[in-house]
Motif scaffolding. Structure first.
Motif, short mmCIF file in Angstrom:
data_model
loop_
_atom_site.label_atom_id
_atom_site.label_comp_id
_atom_site.label_asym_id
_atom_site.label_seq_id
_atom_site.Cartn_x
_atom_site.Cartn_y
_atom_site.Cartn_z
N TYR A 54 14.33 -1.12 4.80
CA TYR A 54 13.99 -2.22 3.90
C TYR A 54 13.96 -1.75 2.44
O TYR A 54 13.70 -0.57 2.16
N ASP A 70 13.78 -7.25 0.06
CA ASP A 70 13.61 -7.88 1.38
C ASP A 70 12.26 -8.57 1.53
O ASP A 70 12.05 -9.32 2.48
N VAL A 71 11.33 -8.28 0.64
CA VAL A 71 9.95 -8.78 0.82
C VAL A 71 9.83 -10.20 0.27
O VAL A 71 10.01 -10.44 -0.92
N ALA A 72 9.53 -11.14 1.15
CA ALA A 72 9.36 -12.54 0.76
C ALA A 72 7.95 -12.75 0.19
O ALA A 72 7.06 -11.90 0.38
N PRO A 73 7.72 -13.86 -0.48
CA PRO A 73 6.37 -14.14 -1.02
C PRO A 73 5.34 -14.28 0.09
O PRO A 73 5.69 -14.49 1.25
N SER A 74 4.08 -14.18 -0.28
CA SER A 74 2.99 -14.44 0.66
C SER A 74 2.64 -15.93 0.62
O SER A 74 2.71 -16.54 -0.45
N LEU A 75 2.28 -16.47 1.76
CA LEU A 75 1.77 -17.84 1.81
C LEU A 75 0.26 -17.75 1.86
O LEU A 75 -0.31 -17.28 2.84
N LEU A 81 2.90 -20.48 -2.07
CA LEU A 81 3.69 -19.25 -2.05
C LEU A 81 3.34 -18.40 -3.27
O LEU A 81 3.38 -18.88 -4.41
N LYS A 89 4.50 -2.79 1.08
CA LYS A 89 5.00 -3.42 2.32
C LYS A 89 6.24 -2.70 2.83
O LYS A 89 6.39 -2.43 4.03
N GLU A 148 5.38 0.47 4.50
CA GLU A 148 4.78 0.23 5.82
C GLU A 148 5.86 -0.13 6.85
O GLU A 148 5.89 0.39 7.97
N TRP A 149 6.75 -1.04 6.45
CA TRP A 149 7.81 -1.48 7.37
C TRP A 149 8.74 -0.32 7.72
O TRP A 149 9.12 -0.15 8.87
#
Lengths: 240, 116
Positions: free
Chosen positions: B5, B9-14, B19, B30, B33-34
């Motif tokens: 990654y 690749d990291v999308a927003p948080s909901l 968002l 992130k 971690e991934w």
């Protein structure tokens, strides 16, 4: 509406019937816009006799909807705050169609604390055990002193097999400082990366007393990559 | 080796229905971690193979009882199962061992208990 003159001496008993009431008798008033308090009153006909009825007798069911989230585009995680409180001790969480963005990944859950502007609780006090089965063999996973709960051990990002779904009962001992900050148990349906169905009975405990941590919300995320879709519904179990 | 990654690749948080775009630092955390998880992809597949192997061996353990003579073809099969980790060392070999058909059944013949 125009005013109608009332005859001298007032209205005769039982003289006001349905044709005398306009819908504005209801719509003209301010909406309550929330669940009625127990002592709010309704007007009902009890076998032909008009009576007032306290809202507490209506019994709108044993559950109160606290949150419904339906996310249909990629997110790194999903957080819901301010849903756990002293109002309830137990909650029911229904997760539907949790699809991870990357094949083979699975859903994890963390507790959040701090109320409406919550933060993740990531200290390694999460214990969980899942016992289940997939086609042809047993499947289990467990951990103690983890930094989150795992709700599965694999997944398929093909939406056609429905992703991960779960029915979990969650308990928070907010009214007992010596109780656990959060525990849960329930059932999970998921897959491996090849669409093979798996099912688990799962239980978990956040091994922290309520006096140390007050759980106020939840966080959901994938073990690796984003979440593509997830729907969850959280109910509070009414105490009375 | 699993997927690698990047921050893109990291999308927003909901967060409570809204968002929220993460900071670069949060995105990097992130990604780290991934990727740490993905780096252990082969390790996890080997664990899965060992778990299935354990179930297969346990299913024929009763044949080792003193009042029963384990057939040679079962002995050979059990030894083949025990040798799986040393004879399969790459992630693609692990994938071959873990392959399943559309019904979810393991397809590699090594898992099938032989008959006389």
């Amino acid at each position: 509406m125009s005013k109608t003159q009332i005859a001298t001496g007032g209205i005769a008993n039982d003289a006001v019937s349905e044709e005398h009431l306009d819908a504005t008798a209801i719509t003209g008033h301010t909406a309550l816009a929330e669940a009625p308090a127990d002592t709010d009153e309704f007007l009902i006909s009890d076998g032909g006799t008009l009576k007032r009825l306290d809202a507490s007798y209506i019994g709108g069911g044993g559950l109160t909807l606290l949150n419904h989230t339906n996310q249909t585009s990629d997110v790194g995680d999903v957080n819901i705050d301010n849903v756990f409180s002293t109002t309830y001790d137990s909650y029911i969480l229904i997760i539907r169609r949790a699809i991870m963005a990357t094949d083979g990944q699975y859903l994890k859950m963390q507790v959040r604390s701090g109320g409406s502007s919550g933060s993740d609780y990531s200290t390694a006090y999460y214990d969980y055990v899942a016992s289940g089965r997939e086609v042809g063999s047993a499947s289990t996973f467990d951990s103690t002193n983890d930094t989150e709960f795992h709700l599965a051990n694999g997944g398929d990002n093909a939406e056609s097999v429905g992703g991960t779904s779960a029915f979990l009962t969650i308990h928070t001992d907010h009214s007992d400082n010596s109780g656990a900050a959060m525990t849960f148990h329930g059932n999970v349906k998921t897959n491996d990366s090849g669409s093979t169905v798996r099912t688990f009975n799962i239980a978990g405990q956040l091994n922290v007393a309520t006096s140390t941590l007050t759980a106020t919300g939840l966080r959901f995320f994938s073990n690796s990559g984003n979440i593509s879709k997830i729907t969850f519904t959280l109910f509070g179990v009414n105490k009375s | 080796m699993g997927k690698v990654y990047t921050k893109d690749d990291v999308a927003p948080s909901l967060v409570n229905g809204k968002l929220i775009e993460l900071t670069d630092e949060q995105k990097q955390a992130k990604v780290d971690e991934w990727n740490a998880y993905e780096a252990k992809s082969a390790e996890r597949k080997l664990e899965r193979i060992k778990s299935i192997r354990k179930q297969k061996l346990e299913a024929t353990d009763w044949m080792a009882n003193s009042d029963y003579t384990m057939p040679d073809y079962i002995k050979t099969w059990r030894q083949t199962l025990r040798d799986l980790p040393q004879n399969n060392t790459t992630e693609s070999q692990y994938d071959t061992l873990l392959a399943r058909d559309a019904d979810g059944n393991l397809t590699n013949s090594v898992w099938t208990q032989p008959t006389e």
